[in-house]
Design a protein around this motif. Structure first.
Motif, short mmCIF file in Angstrom:
data_model
loop_
_atom_site.label_atom_id
_atom_site.label_comp_id
_atom_site.label_asym_id
_atom_site.label_seq_id
_atom_site.Cartn_x
_atom_site.Cartn_y
_atom_site.Cartn_z
N HIS A 143 -120.51 -3.36 43.82
CA HIS A 143 -119.90 -2.10 43.36
C HIS A 143 -119.39 -1.29 44.54
CE1 HIS A 143 -120.77 -2.44 39.11
NE2 HIS A 143 -122.04 -2.70 39.36
N GLN A 144 -120.13 -1.29 45.63
CA GLN A 144 -119.69 -0.54 46.80
C GLN A 144 -118.42 -1.15 47.39
OE1 GLN A 144 -122.72 -0.03 49.75
NE2 GLN A 144 -121.48 1.30 51.04
N PHE A 145 -118.34 -2.50 47.38
CA PHE A 145 -117.18 -3.17 47.95
C PHE A 145 -115.90 -2.82 47.21
CE2 PHE A 145 -114.23 -6.79 47.94
CZ PHE A 145 -113.95 -6.88 49.30
N VAL A 146 -115.96 -2.71 45.87
CA VAL A 146 -114.73 -2.50 45.10
C VAL A 146 -114.33 -1.03 45.05
CG1 VAL A 146 -115.20 -4.52 43.68
CG2 VAL A 146 -115.92 -2.27 42.87
N THR A 147 -115.15 -0.13 45.60
CA THR A 147 -114.81 1.29 45.59
C THR A 147 -113.47 1.51 46.30
OG1 THR A 147 -117.13 1.95 45.61
CG2 THR A 147 -115.52 3.59 46.32
N GLY A 148 -112.54 2.16 45.60
CA GLY A 148 -111.23 2.42 46.15
C GLY A 148 -110.27 1.26 46.09
N LYS A 149 -110.70 0.14 45.53
CA LYS A 149 -109.84 -1.05 45.42
C LYS A 149 -109.45 -1.26 43.96
CE LYS A 149 -111.98 -3.48 49.35
NZ LYS A 149 -112.95 -2.44 49.71
N ALA A 150 -108.36 -1.97 43.73
CA ALA A 150 -107.87 -2.22 42.37
C ALA A 150 -108.61 -3.40 41.76
CB ALA A 150 -106.37 -2.49 42.40
N VAL A 151 -109.94 -3.31 41.75
CA VAL A 151 -110.80 -4.37 41.22
C VAL A 151 -111.79 -3.74 40.25
CG1 VAL A 151 -112.46 -6.19 41.73
CG2 VAL A 151 -110.58 -5.75 43.32
#
Length: 358
Positions: A143-151
């Motif tokens: 969840h932290q990795f996808v923060t701010g990403k279009a995922v």
């Protein structure tokens, strides 16, 4: 945006709030004290998905996407490039080309799978968004990795909820009782990890105007950090406990909140609506008519509905209400309304965040 050391307040907006009846929401916990009937049924529902043929499961996800209004194409396995389904969303505001990967897992999806999908998204010139769907769950690092990403990450509990919301009840027909589960051979499957069931905060309003929904995770009247402001440019808190998602039927906006996963020292969650003044400079809250907040805390609980006041032309953002953690650990909602002529910027400054001038 950076955190200010001083609490920036523009007076006390509570003095002019419209007082409304308090609504008590009890968040269902997925632990030994939870409703065992609900939990055992959720296990059987996920086992039914796990028992499906891989191709059949991909086709089910594709049918779900079609039911949600997307034009769908299943990819050939020999040239899928890590993509199982492709979809085109024609919505003029939220539309785009979506690449979807499905994972029929029993255990937590490893962060490497999330990173790989993001790599696929970046390498695909036509794709604007990626979605990873699983029958299990995702860890905080994902969840932290996808923060701010279009995922977007959709766990098993959310997938079951989406399928039921869009009319795929026949998929779970054999999960209604222990006898049916045994007849289907589901008891022979290994035990699976059941994803916590987050609450869905659905927001409805009338009219054609688009509004942005934001959530502030706070300790009292102070936001935890700028990373804990969830809005269109930051779709999730670092731990994934509060997320902004799309695709929930007729709802204008949806926040997924895992109240149980919020840090122990967090005691307030503030919900804000704001006009899109960046793209429409003359926009106000005047078109925010007939708003209602619907809390779906669990499939065995009736949804709680709170009707809110209409927006005003003098404001470009308004606080809709707040959830407060009671001493018992339950969360209580108050429709604490306040208007902000200065938009979302003014609203977050009121909760201790410092906004840098563009």
């Amino acid at each position: 945006m950076s955190r200010s050391r001083k609490l920036h307040r523009l007076g006390n907006p509570d003095t002019d709030e419209r007082r409304a009846q308090r609504v008590l929401f009890r968040h269902l916990r997925d632990d030994t004290t939870a409703d065992r009937g609900r939990m055992s049924r959720r296990v059987r529902e996920l086992q039914l998905l796990l028992a499906m043929d891989p191709i059949e499961f991909e086709q089910l996800v594709a049918r779900l996407m079609e039911a949600m209004g997307l034009k769908v194409e299943l990819t050939a396995r020999s040239r899928d490039g890590g993509v199982d389904v492709r979809g085109i969303d024609s919505d003029p505001f939220r539309g785009g080309n979506v690449v979807v990967q499905v994972k029929r897992y029993r255990d937590t999806v490893p962060p490497s799978a999330v990173r790989d999908l993001y790599g696929t998204l970046r390498a695909d010139e036509a794709a604007t968004k990626a979605v990873l769907v699983t029958t299990s769950r995702f860890g905080p690092s994902s969840h932290q990795f996808v923060t701010g990403k279009a995922v977007t990450l959709i766990n098993g509990a959310e997938l079951v909820g989406l399928l039921k919301h869009h009319g795929f009840h026949e998929v779970f027909a054999d999960a209604d009782g222990d006898a049916a589960a045994g007849a289907s051979g589901l008891d022979a499957l290994p035990a699976i990890e059941v994803a916590p069931e987050p609450s869905r905060l659905l927001l409805h309003w009338t009219g054609e105007e688009e509004y942005d929904i934001a959530a502030l995770v706070c300790r009292g009247n102070v936001a935890v950090s700028d990373d804990h402001l969830v809005f269109y440019n930051n779709g999730s808190t670092p731990d994934g406990s509060v997320r902004l998602v799309t695709g929930y039927g007729d709802a204008n906006a949806c926040l997924m909140v895992d109240f149980e996963a919020l840090p122990a020292d967090v005691d307030r969650l503030v919900v804000i609506a704001a006009a899109d003044t960046e793209n429409h400079p003359d926009a106000t809250m005047a078109g925010f008519a007939g708003p209602a907040l619907i809390l779906e805390a669990g499939e065995d609980q009736e949804a709680a509905v709170v009707h809110l006041a209409d927006g005003a032309e003098t404001n470009t953002a308004m606080r809709l209400g707040r959830f407060d953690r009671a001493a018992s650990g339950d969360w209580e909602f108050t429709p604490a309304l306040a208007g902000y002529p200065g938009g979302l910027r003014q609203a977050v400054v009121a909760y201790g965040l410092e906004v840098e001038e563009a």
